[in-house]
Scaffold this active site. Structure first.
Site, mmCIF file in Angstrom:
data_model
loop_
_atom_site.group_PDB
_atom_site.id
_atom_site.type_symbol
_atom_site.label_atom_id
_atom_site.label_comp_id
_atom_site.label_asym_id
_atom_site.label_seq_id
_atom_site.Cartn_x
_atom_site.Cartn_y
_atom_site.Cartn_z
ATOM 1 N N GLU A 291 0.802 -1.220 0.000
ATOM 2 C CA GLU A 291 0.000 0.000 0.000
ATOM 3 C C GLU A 291 0.837 1.273 0.000
ATOM 4 O O GLU A 291 0.543 2.210 0.744
ATOM 5 C CB GLU A 291 -0.924 -0.029 1.222
ATOM 6 C CG GLU A 291 -0.216 -0.045 2.593
ATOM 7 C CD GLU A 291 0.116 -1.435 3.130
ATOM 8 O OE1 GLU A 291 0.183 -2.383 2.331
ATOM 9 O OE2 GLU A 291 0.306 -1.563 4.356
ATOM 10 N N HIS A 315 -8.361 -3.743 -0.974
ATOM 11 C CA HIS A 315 -7.563 -3.894 0.244
ATOM 12 C C HIS A 315 -6.462 -2.816 0.304
ATOM 13 O O HIS A 315 -6.342 -2.097 1.308
ATOM 14 C CB HIS A 315 -6.945 -5.294 0.287
ATOM 15 C CG HIS A 315 -6.122 -5.558 1.500
ATOM 16 N ND1 HIS A 315 -6.621 -6.174 2.623
ATOM 17 C CD2 HIS A 315 -4.829 -5.270 1.783
ATOM 18 C CE1 HIS A 315 -5.678 -6.259 3.540
ATOM 19 N NE2 HIS A 315 -4.572 -5.718 3.052
ATOM 20 N N GLU A 316 -5.692 -2.713 -0.750
ATOM 21 C CA GLU A 316 -4.569 -1.752 -0.725
ATOM 22 C C GLU A 316 -5.079 -0.315 -0.626
ATOM 23 O O GLU A 316 -4.490 0.515 0.062
ATOM 24 C CB GLU A 316 -3.672 -1.929 -1.950
ATOM 25 C CG GLU A 316 -3.135 -3.353 -2.171
ATOM 26 C CD GLU A 316 -2.499 -3.976 -0.938
ATOM 27 O OE1 GLU A 316 -1.973 -3.236 -0.097
ATOM 28 O OE2 GLU A 316 -2.542 -5.223 -0.808
ATOM 29 N N HIS A 319 -5.968 0.672 2.869
ATOM 30 C CA HIS A 319 -4.791 1.026 3.678
ATOM 31 C C HIS A 319 -4.506 2.535 3.661
ATOM 32 O O HIS A 319 -3.789 3.031 4.526
ATOM 33 C CB HIS A 319 -3.547 0.308 3.164
ATOM 34 C CG HIS A 319 -3.316 -1.047 3.777
ATOM 35 N ND1 HIS A 319 -3.237 -1.238 5.131
ATOM 36 C CD2 HIS A 319 -3.123 -2.270 3.209
ATOM 37 C CE1 HIS A 319 -3.005 -2.531 5.380
ATOM 38 N NE2 HIS A 319 -2.946 -3.177 4.232
ATOM 39 N N GLU A 338 -3.725 -4.376 9.371
ATOM 40 C CA GLU A 338 -4.262 -5.399 8.469
ATOM 41 C C GLU A 338 -5.690 -5.844 8.797
ATOM 42 O O GLU A 338 -6.475 -6.109 7.896
ATOM 43 C CB GLU A 338 -3.324 -6.609 8.442
ATOM 44 C CG GLU A 338 -1.921 -6.299 7.925
ATOM 45 C CD GLU A 338 -1.913 -5.747 6.507
ATOM 46 O OE1 GLU A 338 -2.950 -5.811 5.820
ATOM 47 O OE2 GLU A 338 -0.846 -5.235 6.091
ATOM 48 N N ASP A 391 6.561 -14.636 13.334
ATOM 49 C CA ASP A 391 6.044 -14.812 11.991
ATOM 50 C C ASP A 391 4.549 -15.116 12.127
ATOM 51 O O ASP A 391 4.110 -16.247 12.040
ATOM 52 C CB ASP A 391 6.781 -15.974 11.310
ATOM 53 C CG ASP A 391 6.555 -15.946 9.812
ATOM 54 O OD1 ASP A 391 5.962 -14.965 9.330
ATOM 55 O OD2 ASP A 391 6.961 -16.904 9.141
ATOM 56 N N TYR A 398 -4.977 -10.638 9.809
ATOM 57 C CA TYR A 398 -5.941 -10.098 8.843
ATOM 58 C C TYR A 398 -7.369 -10.532 9.203
ATOM 59 O O TYR A 398 -8.259 -9.717 9.395
ATOM 60 C CB TYR A 398 -5.638 -10.601 7.422
ATOM 61 C CG TYR A 398 -4.387 -10.058 6.786
ATOM 62 C CD1 TYR A 398 -3.127 -10.333 7.308
ATOM 63 C CD2 TYR A 398 -4.448 -9.296 5.633
ATOM 64 C CE1 TYR A 398 -1.971 -9.849 6.707
ATOM 65 C CE2 TYR A 398 -3.287 -8.805 5.014
ATOM 66 C CZ TYR A 398 -2.059 -9.093 5.555
ATOM 67 O OH TYR A 398 -0.920 -8.621 4.957
HETATM 68 ZN ZN LIG Z 1 -2.732 -5.231 3.919
#
Ligand SMILES: [Zn+2]
Length: 618
Positions: A291, A315-316, A319, A338, A391, A398
């Site tokens: 993004e 989605h982007e 952001h 997210e 991680d 999300y």
């Molecule tokens: Zn994202």
């Protein structure tokens, strides 16, 4: 290559940027939570503005030049600490004098602290160049691009900007920037910023491009790309940058972009970044999208030919509010970026394409959450992560994050929740955010002491506990009832051809393949493949779900398709899991993994290659 001495003289002679030195940093700059992923000490000295003057040297695969930092510091501050990783540092100067500096011990992913003695300076210039293996940068050879020309792009998130620019690389420290970049004369440079010279200016050594970002951003959002790029307009403030042969497909796929921006603004307030363009990158781009403000970087794997994967753009774009406007202050709160964005993405999709399509995405997300809860340790199931370097699975950050917000919406009502979110983005625009601060603000503004509502919401359980709180509701998409029926039908021994595959969209096809038993017989796989031509699928999300079955069941007729998939794109989300399962299939899978990886590795981005190195054991 530019001589270092010349560059330094040029930089020092240039008019100085106004450095906003203040007498008391605490009075003018918000306090920041401790970021263990950065060495910076922003309470003592903080970077306010970055000014880069660089040359892209494709032969040596380095960016070389200077970085001038404008700093705010406490009166008694003697030094400033920056984050650097693998940078080749020359001279550091300020107030016309050389400044002493030391680069501390390097600590794995974090790189090293670079401590510079300020000697009263509030503007410092660092002469430097990047290393050829800088993790943020991928230098593609002509053979690796559609245009047959070299290509360079950067990827800063989460802590990789320090491999190409010496500054304070923490998401809480917002900085403005300007950049002058000299690229080879036949290439175009673009950035996540206002492009002041779209055509560039011919200079000695190539073509110079100038950029400016006037909104303060976390520096992981500073991004650059250089290649044989062309632009096509979608709407008055939206458009597509990409290599010439990809432009037509890109414009077709992105046709709804202007409508998406209007829809997002209607939900949560004005788009504050000016233009919204996308850059469709070569297939080695390691993510779905990034993004970067004003210019989202996108994988070409979303080009399905039927606009079925455009939720990636939603989605982007989302952001631009959650992430770029209000930003997680530390990476252990990345669900604030997210999870909010996945929720927001669903709202854009619902407004543009209907509730059923949004709900199908929610149901697929639900399955991912269930899988994560089944397989991940409790520590990785929390929204607020205890270890910022963990991680963390995207199913949690999300999907569980979005499910939390949908739960709030269901309990308090959409109108009230929308009003809160809109004011949240307004009140915290261009500021860092933490889980704790969000919950306090939400209680203050939305719960307002309503004890019954507080109890119903279970806010702390959602934010801090593993698993799912008891107030969760499983989403249900009616369209999937039919899909699930055909899965049961097939498992009971009936031919798959009865399923209306041709009429299904991406989500129904994904649901079908994801719901099939993980273990299938050779005959079952044969009939599936021949009924739906699965090896020839053009939609990468659906193809990935098929290839999971191929690998899991050691299905030889799927291996050519698997090979092509893994050697033609390098998106981490697709690549990593397939190698991981291949390596668990000792005699069958390991030789295949090694053979494919030997061919594919030069194309993969350093981020993905490092991960697959660990999986395959290179
Ligand atoms: Zn994202």
């Amino acid at each position: 290559m530019i001589q270092r001495r010349t560059l330094l003289a040029a930089t020092l002679a240039a008019p100085a940027l106004s450095a906003c030195a203040t007498t008391d940093i605490r009075a003018s700059l918000p306090e920041l939570p401790r970021d263990t992923q950065s060495y910076a000490k922003p309470d003592e000295a903080r970077v306010l503005h970055v000014s880069l003057d660089l040359q892209a040297d494709f032969e040596r695969k380095v960016l070389a030049g200077s970085c001038t930092l404008s700093i705010a510091a406490r009166d008694d501050a003697r030094e400033i600490v920056l984050d650097v990783k693998g940078l080749n540092i020359g001279l550091v100067s300020g107030n016309g004098r050389t400044l002493p500096f030391v680069i501390g011990e390097s600590n794995g992913a974090r790189g090293a602290p670079m401590t510079i003695q300020l000697n009263g300076a509030r503007e410092i210039t660092i002469i430097y160049e990047t290393s050829p293996d800088a993790e943020a940068l991928q230098w593609l050879t002509p053979a690796q691009t559609a245009s047959g020309k070299p290509f360079l792009f950067s990827q800063g998130q989460s802590i990789l900007t320090r491999t190409w620019a010496p500054t304070q690389d923490s998401p809480g420290i917002r900085q403005t920037y300007d950049v002058r970049l000299v690229a080879p004369a036949d290439l175009i440079a673009v950035m996540s910023a206002e492009m002041l010279t779209p055509e560039g200016e011919i200079v000695e050594g190539g073509r110079a491009f100038r950029f400016r970002m006037r909104n303060p951003v976390p520096i992981y959002l500073m991004a650059i790309a250089v290649g044989d790029l062309v632009f096509g307009s979608v709407g008055p403030r939206t458009g597509v940058w990409t290599e010439p042969t990809v432009l037509e497909r890109g414009l077709y796929e992105c046709a709804d972009m202007e409508a998406m921006v209007r829809t997002a603004e209607a939900l949560y307030g004005p788009y504050r970044w000016g233009r919204y363009d996308v850059l469709i990158l070569p297939p080695s781009f390691p993510y779905g999208g990034m993004e970067n403000p004003r210019l989202t970087f996108l994988t070409p794997t979303f080009l399905a030919g039927d606009r079925s994967l455009v939720s990636l753009i939603a989605h982007e774009l989302a952001h631009s509010w959650s992430g770029n406007l209000v930003t997680n202050a530390v990476w252990s709160d990345s669900w604030l970026n997210e999870g909010f964005t996945t929720y927001f993405e669903g709202r854009i999709i619902e407004a543009l394409y209907g509730a059923e399509r949004a709900t199908m995405a929610d149901v697929l997300g639900w399955a991912e959450i269930q899988e994560a809860i089944r397989t991940q340790p409790a520590d990785l199931q929390r929204l607020h992560l205890l270890d910022p370097a963990a991680d963390s699975p995207s199913a949690i950050v999300y999907e569980k994050g979005a499910l939390f917000l949908r739960t709030i919406e269901r309990i308090m009502g959409r109108t009230r929740f929308d009003a809160y979110l809109r004011s949240y983005f307004d009140r915290y625009a261009f500021q860092p955010m933490t889980t704790q601060k969000f919950l306090a603000d939400f209680r203050d503004r939305a719960v307002r002491g309503d004890a019954a509502l507080e109890q119903q919401l279970q806010l702390d359980a959602w934010a801090y506990e593993p698993g799912l709180p008891s107030n969760v509701e499983e989403p249900h998409a009616e369209a999937f009832d039919q899909v699930d029926h055909f899965v049961s039908d097939f498992v009971a021994g009936n031919p798959p051809a009865a399923a209306p595959w041709e009429n299904w969209g991406t989500f129904e096809r994904q649901r079908y393949l994801q719901t099939l038993p993980r273990t299938l017989t050779r005959q079952q796989l044969d009939t599936l493949e021949s009924s739906f031509a699965l090896n020839e699928l053009g939609n990468n999300e659906v193809l990935f779900n098929w290839l999971e079955l191929v690998v899991n069941n050691q299905y030889d007729p799927g291996v050519p398709s698997l090979t092509h998939f893994l050697t033609s794109q390098g998106r981490g989300k697709f690549v990593r899991p397939l190698y991981r399962v291949l390596m668990t299939k000792a005699e069958w899978g390991r030789p295949i993994a090694r053979r494919i990886y030997a061919e594919a590795r030069p194309m993969y981005h350093p981020i993905v290659a490092a991960a697959v190195d660990r999986i395959v054991g290179v």
